[in-house]
Design a protein around this motif. Structure first.
Motif, PDB file in Angstrom:
ATOM      1  N   ASP A 181       0.841  -1.207   0.000  1.00 16.63           N
ATOM      2  CA  ASP A 181       0.000   0.000   0.000  1.00 16.63           C
ATOM      3  C   ASP A 181       0.872   1.253   0.000  1.00 16.63           C
ATOM      4  N   ALA A 182       1.898   1.235   0.866  1.00 14.60           N
ATOM      5  CA  ALA A 182       2.781   2.405   0.974  1.00 14.60           C
ATOM      6  C   ALA A 182       3.434   2.717  -0.374  1.00 14.60           C
ATOM      7  N   LEU A 183       3.791   1.671  -1.111  1.00 13.67           N
ATOM      8  CA  LEU A 183       4.492   1.874  -2.386  1.00 13.67           C
ATOM      9  C   LEU A 183       3.663   2.673  -3.393  1.00 13.67           C
ATOM     10  N   THR A 184       2.332   2.621  -3.247  1.00 11.40           N
ATOM     11  CA  THR A 184       1.471   3.346  -4.203  1.00 11.40           C
ATOM     12  C   THR A 184       1.628   4.869  -4.055  1.00 11.40           C
ATOM     13  N   LEU A 185       2.288   5.296  -2.957  1.00 14.36           N
ATOM     14  CA  LEU A 185       2.479   6.735  -2.739  1.00 14.36           C
ATOM     15  C   LEU A 185       3.834   7.220  -3.248  1.00 14.36           C
ATOM     16  N   THR A 186       4.606   6.306  -3.858  1.00 14.79           N
ATOM     17  CA  THR A 186       5.970   6.646  -4.290  1.00 14.79           C
ATOM     18  C   THR A 186       5.975   7.727  -5.376  1.00 14.79           C
ATOM     19  N   LYS A 187       6.874   8.686  -5.209  1.00 13.65           N
ATOM     20  CA  LYS A 187       7.030   9.767  -6.194  1.00 13.65           C
ATOM     21  C   LYS A 187       7.888   9.299  -7.357  1.00 13.65           C
ATOM     22  N   GLU A 188       7.752   9.951  -8.474  1.00 10.67           N
ATOM     23  CA  GLU A 188       8.556   9.651  -9.666  1.00 10.67           C
ATOM     24  C   GLU A 188      10.052   9.648  -9.310  1.00 10.67           C
ATOM     25  N   GLU A 189      10.468  10.660  -8.536  1.00 14.11           N
ATOM     26  CA  GLU A 189      11.900  10.784  -8.204  1.00 14.11           C
ATOM     27  C   GLU A 189      12.290   9.967  -6.966  1.00 14.11           C
ATOM     28  N   PHE A 211      15.076  -6.099   5.947  1.00 14.50           N
ATOM     29  CA  PHE A 211      15.230  -5.328   4.709  1.00 14.50           C
ATOM     30  C   PHE A 211      14.993  -6.223   3.490  1.00 14.50           C
ATOM     31  N   ASN A 212      15.503  -7.445   3.524  1.00 14.93           N
ATOM     32  CA  ASN A 212      15.318  -8.356   2.386  1.00 14.93           C
ATOM     33  C   ASN A 212      13.835  -8.626   2.136  1.00 14.93           C
ATOM     34  N   THR A 213      13.079  -8.779   3.223  1.00 13.61           N
ATOM     35  CA  THR A 213      11.633  -8.993   3.084  1.00 13.61           C
ATOM     36  C   THR A 213      11.006  -7.781   2.392  1.00 13.61           C
ATOM     37  N   PHE A 214      11.383  -6.593   2.875  1.00 18.05           N
ATOM     38  CA  PHE A 214      10.854  -5.356   2.285  1.00 18.05           C
ATOM     39  C   PHE A 214      11.203  -5.300   0.799  1.00 18.05           C
ATOM     40  N   SER A 215      12.480  -5.540   0.528  1.00 20.20           N
ATOM     41  CA  SER A 215      13.006  -5.407  -0.822  1.00 20.20           C
ATOM     42  C   SER A 215      12.324  -6.381  -1.794  1.00 20.20           C
ATOM     43  N   THR A 216      12.049  -7.600  -1.331  1.00 19.17           N
ATOM     44  CA  THR A 216      11.387  -8.596  -2.172  1.00 19.17           C
ATOM     45  C   THR A 216       9.978  -8.125  -2.534  1.00 19.17           C
ATOM     46  N   ILE A 217       9.256  -7.611  -1.534  1.00 23.10           N
ATOM     47  CA  ILE A 217       7.887  -7.133  -1.800  1.00 23.10           C
ATOM     48  C   ILE A 217       7.943  -5.952  -2.774  1.00 23.10           C
ATOM     49  N   ALA A 218       8.902  -5.043  -2.540  1.00 17.76           N
ATOM     50  CA  ALA A 218       9.044  -3.878  -3.420  1.00 17.76           C
ATOM     51  C   ALA A 218       9.345  -4.339  -4.853  1.00 17.76           C
ATOM     52  N   ASN A 219      10.285  -5.249  -4.979  1.00 19.59           N
ATOM     53  CA  ASN A 219      10.662  -5.788  -6.291  1.00 19.59           C
ATOM     54  C   ASN A 219       9.474  -6.374  -7.033  1.00 19.59           C
ATOM     55  N   VAL A 250      12.919   4.180  -2.023  1.00 16.25           N
ATOM     56  CA  VAL A 250      12.286   3.364  -3.071  1.00 16.25           C
ATOM     57  C   VAL A 250      12.012   4.212  -4.303  1.00 16.25           C
ATOM     58  N   VAL A 251      12.160   3.565  -5.450  1.00 15.63           N
ATOM     59  CA  VAL A 251      11.900   4.255  -6.712  1.00 15.63           C
ATOM     60  C   VAL A 251      11.340   3.232  -7.692  1.00 15.63           C
ATOM     61  N   LYS A 252      10.502   3.690  -8.607  1.00 11.98           N
ATOM     62  CA  LYS A 252       9.886   2.780  -9.579  1.00 11.98           C
ATOM     63  C   LYS A 252      10.970   2.148 -10.444  1.00 11.98           C
ATOM     64  N   ASN A 253      10.875   0.844 -10.647  1.00 14.58           N
ATOM     65  CA  ASN A 253      11.813   0.137 -11.514  1.00 14.58           C
ATOM     66  C   ASN A 253      11.303   0.232 -12.948  1.00 14.58           C
ATOM     67  N   LYS A 254      11.994   1.036 -13.742  1.00 18.51           N
ATOM     68  CA  LYS A 254      11.476   1.304 -15.107  1.00 18.51           C
ATOM     69  C   LYS A 254      11.530   0.055 -15.984  1.00 18.51           C
ATOM     70  N   ASN A 255      12.373  -0.901 -15.594  1.00 22.99           N
ATOM     71  CA  ASN A 255      12.508  -2.124 -16.411  1.00 22.99           C
ATOM     72  C   ASN A 255      11.578  -3.248 -15.960  1.00 22.99           C
ATOM     73  N   HIS A 256      10.787  -2.950 -14.932  1.00 20.53           N
ATOM     74  CA  HIS A 256       9.928  -4.012 -14.391  1.00 20.53           C
ATOM     75  C   HIS A 256       8.764  -4.305 -15.336  1.00 20.53           C
ATOM     76  N   ARG A 257       8.558  -5.602 -15.581  1.00 18.20           N
ATOM     77  CA  ARG A 257       7.388  -5.986 -16.371  1.00 18.20           C
ATOM     78  C   ARG A 257       6.555  -6.931 -15.517  1.00 18.20           C
ATOM     79  N   SER A 258       5.275  -6.588 -15.315  1.00 17.00           N
ATOM     80  CA  SER A 258       4.456  -7.495 -14.507  1.00 17.00           C
ATOM     81  C   SER A 258       3.970  -8.627 -15.409  1.00 17.00           C
TER      82      SER A 258
END
Ligand SMILES: C[S@@+](CC[C@H](N)C(=O)[O-])C[C@H]1O[C@@H](n2cnc3c(N)ncnc32)[C@H](O)[C@@H]1O
Length: 295
Positions: free
Chosen positions: A217-225, A244-252, A282-290
């Motif tokens: 949910d928190a990630l939906t508030l992430t800014k472009e920068e 941190f690894n748990t956080f990072s996996t969810i973010a990824n 955190v920042v949007k991963n531009k190469n991410h493909r769902s």
């Protein structure tokens, strides 16, 4: 430990030897209120113990007994009972030039987090938009609003009693132009903010044992920068990396890159556990493909 020794000295001709051994090692205090947790074998002697405490600490005006634990997601004290002195559980605690009004029988106030309440303010830059997802009575929102040039803080709190004091504290500290209090579950309220187009420079996620199920949910508030998330948790004393690894996996998995920029030990939480804060960018991963697994 010093408290126990002094208490033992005061009670050495009054209590049995075995009772002296199980006297508390310390106590919680907030303003002129003492909150004591006694072994249940000592409850019959609570008045004698209370009288000794008044002699040792003349500044204490009220003593309450903590007969339970801090319970559940809302972090409420289970049972705090008046013992002696002045029965006035609603107080205004001053800290770091901020006034916190609260009822000590209904709301926790951890003195162990004092440094963190101060430290968090040092991160905030002028003009930032902040979301405090587990605001309580304003533990973090109030000092940040008071001591920084933050533009806006959306402070979300679920517990109606805490929310009542959050609103009172905003007025008490004259911070109405900076803090917007929101009563509700941050899982729902964060999504509403995000649907309304709100993006945050900074998000505070301060609840135990660690708000893992709210990361998405928190990630939906992430800014472009990018956005900084201050993520609290209770971890094995020397291992915050797993958290941190748990956080990072969810973010990824949600299409975001995360970078642990710093971390802090806040306080000990039992023999092998520690309360820590991870500062994560955190920042949007531009190469991410769902990938959709539609059949
Ligand atoms: C007690 S504070 C912790 C503050 C800070 N970490 C500290 O120790 O000083 C956590 C607050 O989060 C609130 N809370 C828990 N779950 C929540 C949710 N889903 N949405 C909004 N608030 C929530 C609790 O009611 C509580 O007031």
């Amino acid at each position: 430990m010093r408290f126990k020794r002094v208490l033992q000295e005061h009670l050495k001709f009054i209590l049995e030897k075995e009772e002296l051994e199980i006297l508390p090692r310390g106590f919680q205090s907030i303003g002129s209120i003492m909150i004591l947790k006694l072994d249940k074998r000592l409850l019959e002697k609570k008045i004698l113990i209370g009288e000794a405490c008044f002699k040792i600490y003349p500044y204490i005006k009220s003593i309450y007994l903590n007969l339970g634990i801090i319970k559940g997601q809302m972090r409420q004290p289970e049972r705090i009972e008046f013992l002696m002195g002045v029965d006035q559980p609603i107080i205004i605690h001053k800290e770091h030039e901020v006034k916190y009004k609260l009822d000590i029988t209904k709301i926790m106030f951890s003195k162990g987090n004092l440094k963190e309440r101060k430290f968090l303010t040092t991160f905030v830059k002028p003009g930032e938009i902040l979301v405090d997802m587990f605001a309580g009575i304003g533990y973090f929102s109030l000092p940040i609003a008071k001591h920084t040039k933050v533009a806006k803080i959306y402070s979300i709190e679920l517990n109606p009693v805490s929310f009542h004091y959050l609103k009172e504290n905003i007025i008490l500290n004259h911070l109405e132009n900076k803090i917007i209090p929101i009563n509700g579950d941050c899982k729902v309220e964060v999504r509403k903010l995000s649907e309304a187009g709100i993006k945050a420079d900074r998000i505070v996620m301060g609840v135990f044992p660690a708000p893992i199920e709210y990361i998405e949910d928190a990630l939906t508030l992430t800014k472009e920068e990018g956005t900084t998330i201050h993520f609290e948790g209770v971890v094995d004393k020397y291992n915050y990396v797993d958290l941190f690894n748990t956080f990072s996996t969810i973010a990824n998995n949600n299409g975001y890159l995360s970078n642990l920029t710093s971390e802090r030990f806040v306080k000990s939480y039992g023999p092998n556990l520690a309360h820590v804060v991870l500062d994560i960018f955190v920042v949007k991963n531009k190469n991410h493909r769902s990938i959709n697994f539609d059949i």
